[in-house]
Design a protein around this motif. Structure first.
Motif, PDB file in Angstrom:
ATOM      1  N   PHE A 164       0.780  -1.065   0.104  1.00  0.00           N
ATOM      2  CA  PHE A 164       0.038  -0.214   0.029  1.00  0.00           C
ATOM      3  C   PHE A 164       0.832   1.253   0.113  1.00  0.00           C
ATOM      4  O   PHE A 164       1.920   1.415   0.710  1.00  0.00           O
ATOM      5  N   GLN A 165       0.517   2.184  -0.907  1.00  0.00           N
ATOM      6  CA  GLN A 165       1.230   3.264  -0.918  1.00  0.00           C
ATOM      7  C   GLN A 165       0.796   4.814  -0.002  1.00  0.00           C
ATOM      8  O   GLN A 165      -0.380   4.880  -0.222  1.00  0.00           O
ATOM      9  N   PHE A 204      -4.206   6.590   2.181  1.00  0.00           N
ATOM     10  CA  PHE A 204      -3.224   5.872   1.203  1.00  0.00           C
ATOM     11  C   PHE A 204      -3.535   6.539  -0.041  1.00  0.00           C
ATOM     12  O   PHE A 204      -4.697   7.345  -0.490  1.00  0.00           O
ATOM     13  N   ALA A 205      -2.590   6.466  -1.159  1.00  0.00           N
ATOM     14  CA  ALA A 205      -2.837   7.233  -2.415  1.00  0.00           C
ATOM     15  C   ALA A 205      -4.019   6.781  -3.158  1.00  0.00           C
ATOM     16  O   ALA A 205      -4.444   7.570  -4.023  1.00  0.00           O
ATOM     17  N   ASP A 206      -4.873   5.532  -2.857  1.00  0.00           N
ATOM     18  CA  ASP A 206      -5.663   5.358  -3.630  1.00  0.00           C
ATOM     19  C   ASP A 206      -7.226   5.502  -2.937  1.00  0.00           C
ATOM     20  O   ASP A 206      -8.196   5.163  -3.357  1.00  0.00           O
ATOM     21  N   ASP A 207      -6.831   6.548  -1.810  1.00  0.00           N
ATOM     22  CA  ASP A 207      -8.220   6.794  -1.395  1.00  0.00           C
ATOM     23  C   ASP A 207      -8.393   6.086   0.003  1.00  0.00           C
ATOM     24  O   ASP A 207      -9.642   6.260   0.535  1.00  0.00           O
ATOM     25  N   GLY A 208      -7.861   4.927   0.190  1.00  0.00           N
ATOM     26  CA  GLY A 208      -8.354   4.100   1.150  1.00  0.00           C
ATOM     27  C   GLY A 208      -7.594   5.015   2.560  1.00  0.00           C
ATOM     28  O   GLY A 208      -6.580   5.720   2.529  1.00  0.00           O
TER      29      GLY A 208
END
Length: 471
Positions: free
Chosen positions: A414-415, A429-433
């Motif tokens: 996870f980024q 996180f970069a994916d909106d998580g």
């Protein structure tokens, strides 16, 4: 020890919630009102159905009236938002409500409201605690309750009709009358039955009530409308072919909902639904506010409508303040509390339930249909929530690990975009998580919330944090 958290002062009955401490708090409130030169305006005070709630009001009144403060006592158990409404509507400087909201039955507590019917913020509660620290037991004077009533220093009244009329003026009652809805209501042994029954009867709804009797043990359950406490309501909705089921917590400021298929709708779903309804059907314009433990799907749906979603720390006072600042039309939290512009400056499960009934009536659609439509606008996300009790020695260890060392679990796969320590620790996180860990402001609990693209990712991330913190 009298310490205020995110929802007022709450303590275990017979431990810190005692007559002595209640009287100390009342004396501190009297001293504070005198210092602010508002003592002559009096205050509003009420109570819910918890053990010792009415007695706590009477003990408070005995101290407050001895200090010359007139107490306007709502003399039946009522929803917390009714007290907030009355403080706001009639311009009182303060209000008090004896309740521990959704906490277990062994708790009770007191919420303090300030001018405008707002939850007391940190500045106010710190000031109350300062006055508490100055109270000496020998300084506490009392007027016996019956005498205070006879002298007009305690004025008993019951403003339920005024509160309900205000709600029904804001709701499309004609649409509800035409819809002929069948509704199941679960007040969870709390104080919402009178209010919601009156509104549903006025709307010509066919409804049934469960768990309406007075039970200070709340049937052995937490008086919180959550997935694991509403099984009987789910069964009732399915068995009786109801359009929806409505539940409220012990003091009726939080809401739980069961859809027409008997499925529990998470408070995050309710917020998404109501924002969609306010924008799409009522044509209201304005942003939305959520706390940091609430779904980012609100951000996505706000963006679809060209609006902004504001994030604030946990504590409804932050939501109310940000709504006033930004002109937001809806504010809420993942624990079931929400408010809508134009009503009170705090959460109200009675008004929220009424607005949901209006939504089903006006749209002509089932809740199960509406949530699919709303999710189509904001995308699917999956939430996992965990609560962990801990020993005091573990609290210090976790505080050091999270906020001094600022350590994080292994985030492989996870980024991380950024980390916030504004209220607990939240990783974006970069994916909106995202995942957050914070200490409860009302109970000895550490809460972990996580929202990800899949349920497996959310569960896995919570497990990483659990292992890392040694829970």
């Amino acid at each position: 020890m009298i310490k205020f958290g995110t929802g007022g002062w709450r303590a275990i009955i017979g431990d810190d919630f005692t007559r002595e401490n209640i009287c100390i708090l009342a004396k501190a409130m009297a001293d504070k009102m005198k210092a602010e030169q508002v003592a002559d305006q009096g205050l509003v005070i009420g109570y819910d159905r918890r053990f010792l709630s009415k007695e706590a009001v009477m003990w408070s009144c005995e101290v407050l009236t001895a200090e010359g403060i007139v107490c306007h006592f709502v003399n039946r158990s009522v929803p917390t938002p009714l007290i907030m409404y009355y403080v706001m509507k009639h311009g009182y400087p303060y209000g008090m409500m004896v309740t521990a909201s959704h906490n277990p039955a062994l708790y009770n507590g007191i919420k303090v409201f300030t001018a405008g019917g707002r939850d007391a913020d940190e500045v106010q509660t710190a000031d109350i605690e300062r006055f508490i620290g100055q109270v000496k037991p020998e300084d506490i004077r009392k007027i016996e309750y019956g005498e205070a009533v006879s002298r007009g220093l305690v004025r008993e009244f019951y403003p339920m009709n005024e509160y309900l009329d205000d709600i029904m003026e804001k709701i499309d009652m004609e649409a509800i009358k035409q819809a002929h809805l069948r509704i199941a209501l679960d007040p969870m042994y709390g104080v919402s039955e009178t209010a919601l029954s009156t509104i549903l009867i006025s709307g010509r709804c066919d409804f049934n009530v469960i768990h309406q009797e007075h039970d200070t043990l709340f049937g052995g359950r937490m008086p919180a409308p959550a997935r694991d406490t509403l099984g009987l309501l789910q069964n009732f909705v399915v068995d009786k072919y109801c359009d929806l089921g409505i539940a409220t917590d012990g003091d009726a400021d939080r809401l739980g909902v069961i859809d027409d298929k008997g499925e529990f709708l998470h408070p995050n779903d309710i917020l998404v639904l109501l924002y969609y309804y306010l924008k799409e059907y009522k044509k209201w314009n304005g942003p939305v506010v959520r706390n940091l433990s609430t779904t980012h799907r609100l951000d996505a749906i706000a963006k679809r409508y060209g609006e902004i979603c504001y994030e604030v720390p946990v504590g409804f006072k932050y939501i109310s303040a940000k709504m006033s600042e930004t002109g937001a039309i809806l504010g809420g939290e993942s624990s079931g509390g929400l408010t809508v512009a134009g009503h009170i400056n705090g959460k109200d499960g009675v008004y929220a339930a009424s607005l949901l009934v209006e939504m089903v009536a006006v749209t002509g659609k089932k809740l199960s249909e509406l949530i699919k439509i709303a999710n189509g606008l904001c995308g699917e996300r999956y939430m996992e929530e965990r609560s962990f009790r801990f020993a005091e020695k573990d609290r210090e260890r976790m505080l050091r690990l999270l906020f001094e060392e600022k350590g994080l679990p292994d985030m492989a796969g996870f980024q991380v975009d950024h980390v916030s320590y504004e209220d607990g620790c939240k990783v974006y996180f970069a994916d909106d998580g995202w995942v957050s860990a914070r200490f409860s402001g009302t109970e000895p609990l550490l809460r972990i919330f996580c929202e990800m693209r899949t349920q497996e990712e959310a569960v896995g991330m919570c497990n990483r944090w659990k292992a890392y913190l040694g829970l």
